[in-house]
Design a protein around this motif. Sequence first.
Motif, PDB file in Angstrom:
ATOM      1  N   GLU A   1     -17.569  -8.041 -12.715  1.00 13.54           N
ATOM      2  CA  GLU A   1     -18.064  -7.666 -14.044  1.00 13.54           C
ATOM      3  C   GLU A   1     -16.916  -7.251 -14.962  1.00 13.54           C
ATOM      4  N   HIS A   2     -15.861  -6.709 -14.400  1.00 15.83           N
ATOM      5  CA  HIS A   2     -14.691  -6.286 -15.160  1.00 15.83           C
ATOM      6  C   HIS A   2     -13.643  -7.396 -15.269  1.00 15.83           C
ATOM      7  N   GLU A   3     -14.044  -8.639 -14.955  1.00 13.16           N
ATOM      8  CA  GLU A   3     -13.176  -9.811 -15.033  1.00 13.16           C
ATOM      9  C   GLU A   3     -11.963  -9.707 -14.111  1.00 13.16           C
ATOM     10  N   GLY A   4     -12.187  -9.078 -12.957  1.00  9.73           N
ATOM     11  CA  GLY A   4     -11.140  -8.957 -11.960  1.00  9.73           C
ATOM     12  C   GLY A   4     -11.487  -9.762 -10.719  1.00  9.73           C
ATOM     13  N   ASP A   5     -10.777  -9.488  -9.650  1.00 12.55           N
ATOM     14  CA  ASP A   5     -11.030 -10.180  -8.386  1.00 12.55           C
ATOM     15  C   ASP A   5     -10.678  -9.243  -7.243  1.00 12.55           C
ATOM     16  N   ILE A   6     -11.209  -9.542  -6.068  1.00  8.90           N
ATOM     17  CA  ILE A   6     -10.957  -8.749  -4.875  1.00  8.90           C
ATOM     18  C   ILE A   6     -10.796  -9.686  -3.694  1.00  8.90           C
ATOM     19  N   THR A   7      -9.786  -9.421  -2.875  1.00  8.56           N
ATOM     20  CA  THR A   7      -9.586 -10.172  -1.645  1.00  8.56           C
ATOM     21  C   THR A   7      -9.288  -9.163  -0.540  1.00  8.56           C
ATOM     22  N   VAL A   8      -9.321  -9.650   0.681  1.00  3.91           N
ATOM     23  CA  VAL A   8      -9.117  -8.759   1.817  1.00  3.91           C
ATOM     24  C   VAL A   8      -8.403  -9.503   2.932  1.00  3.91           C
ATOM     25  N   THR A   9      -7.553  -8.772   3.639  1.00  2.00           N
ATOM     26  CA  THR A   9      -6.954  -9.287   4.869  1.00  2.00           C
ATOM     27  C   THR A   9      -7.249  -8.263   5.960  1.00  2.00           C
ATOM     28  N   SER A  10      -7.451  -8.749   7.158  1.00  2.00           N
ATOM     29  CA  SER A  10      -7.742  -7.848   8.265  1.00  2.00           C
ATOM     30  C   SER A  10      -7.377  -8.517   9.575  1.00  2.00           C
ATOM     31  N   GLU A  11      -6.979  -7.694  10.511  1.00  2.00           N
ATOM     32  CA  GLU A  11      -6.661  -8.194  11.840  1.00  2.00           C
ATOM     33  C   GLU A  11      -7.143  -7.162  12.848  1.00  2.00           C
ATOM     34  N   LEU A  12      -7.855  -7.636  13.847  1.00  2.00           N
ATOM     35  CA  LEU A  12      -8.361  -6.721  14.868  1.00  2.00           C
ATOM     36  C   LEU A  12      -7.221  -5.887  15.442  1.00  2.00           C
ATOM     37  N   GLY A  13      -7.449  -4.591  15.498  1.00  2.00           N
ATOM     38  CA  GLY A  13      -6.457  -3.675  16.042  1.00  2.00           C
ATOM     39  C   GLY A  13      -5.350  -3.295  15.084  1.00  2.00           C
ATOM     40  N   HIS A  14      -5.348  -3.875  13.879  1.00  2.00           N
ATOM     41  CA  HIS A  14      -4.254  -3.613  12.937  1.00  2.00           C
ATOM     42  C   HIS A  14      -4.723  -3.210  11.542  1.00  2.00           C
ATOM     43  N   GLY A  15      -5.998  -2.898  11.384  1.00  2.00           N
ATOM     44  CA  GLY A  15      -6.468  -2.404  10.099  1.00  2.00           C
ATOM     45  C   GLY A  15      -6.822  -3.481   9.091  1.00  2.00           C
ATOM     46  N   THR A  16      -7.107  -3.015   7.892  1.00  2.00           N
ATOM     47  CA  THR A  16      -7.598  -3.873   6.818  1.00  2.00           C
ATOM     48  C   THR A  16      -6.920  -3.485   5.513  1.00  2.00           C
ATOM     49  N   THR A  17      -6.667  -4.473   4.674  1.00  2.00           N
ATOM     50  CA  THR A  17      -6.118  -4.221   3.345  1.00  2.00           C
ATOM     51  C   THR A  17      -6.960  -4.953   2.317  1.00  2.00           C
ATOM     52  N   PHE A  18      -7.475  -4.209   1.341  1.00  2.00           N
ATOM     53  CA  PHE A  18      -8.188  -4.774   0.204  1.00  2.00           C
ATOM     54  C   PHE A  18      -7.232  -4.824  -0.974  1.00  2.00           C
TER      55      PHE A  18
END
Length: 171
Positions: A133-150
Amino acid sequence: KPTIDAVLSLLRPTIPASVTIIFEAKSDCMIDGNQTQIHQILVNMINNAVDAMDGEGVIKLSLSIISNSDPIFKRFEELPNHEKNYCLIKVNDTGHGMEPHTLARIFEPFYTTKEVGKGTGLGLSIVHSIVKEHEGDITVTSELGHGTTFFIVLPIESANQGELNGKNTVS
């Protein structure tokens, strides 16, 4: 930066002492946005990170400005305007990470990996909707046992745009 500081001040008393939150602002950025909705994004992201770490670990938040020449910009294929500069908010946790099939569904409404009664599956769906809605975007990376980054990008404030679309300026 003041918006993130305000959210962290609000949330810190509710977060277990075994969770460390590190916030680094590489630059100040002002976005055109609804401050309540931006708060909601940050609260959902931080609460999800705490849950993903089972109440113990490190959450790193960073704030910076990126342009279309920044290599990280390639992650955001759905941005409506590649000529703007964007505010990048990164939320990284040291949680257990996600499997690819979970990762593929995390923005779906009512999808949750939490036990019955522990979550509605709406948090990330709402975050996704607000970002779009704010004309942005979101992606994510994640790996089991190593956390997640948005990675969340939102357009930087442009002159007079706030007056035209009725949004508030958030920093």
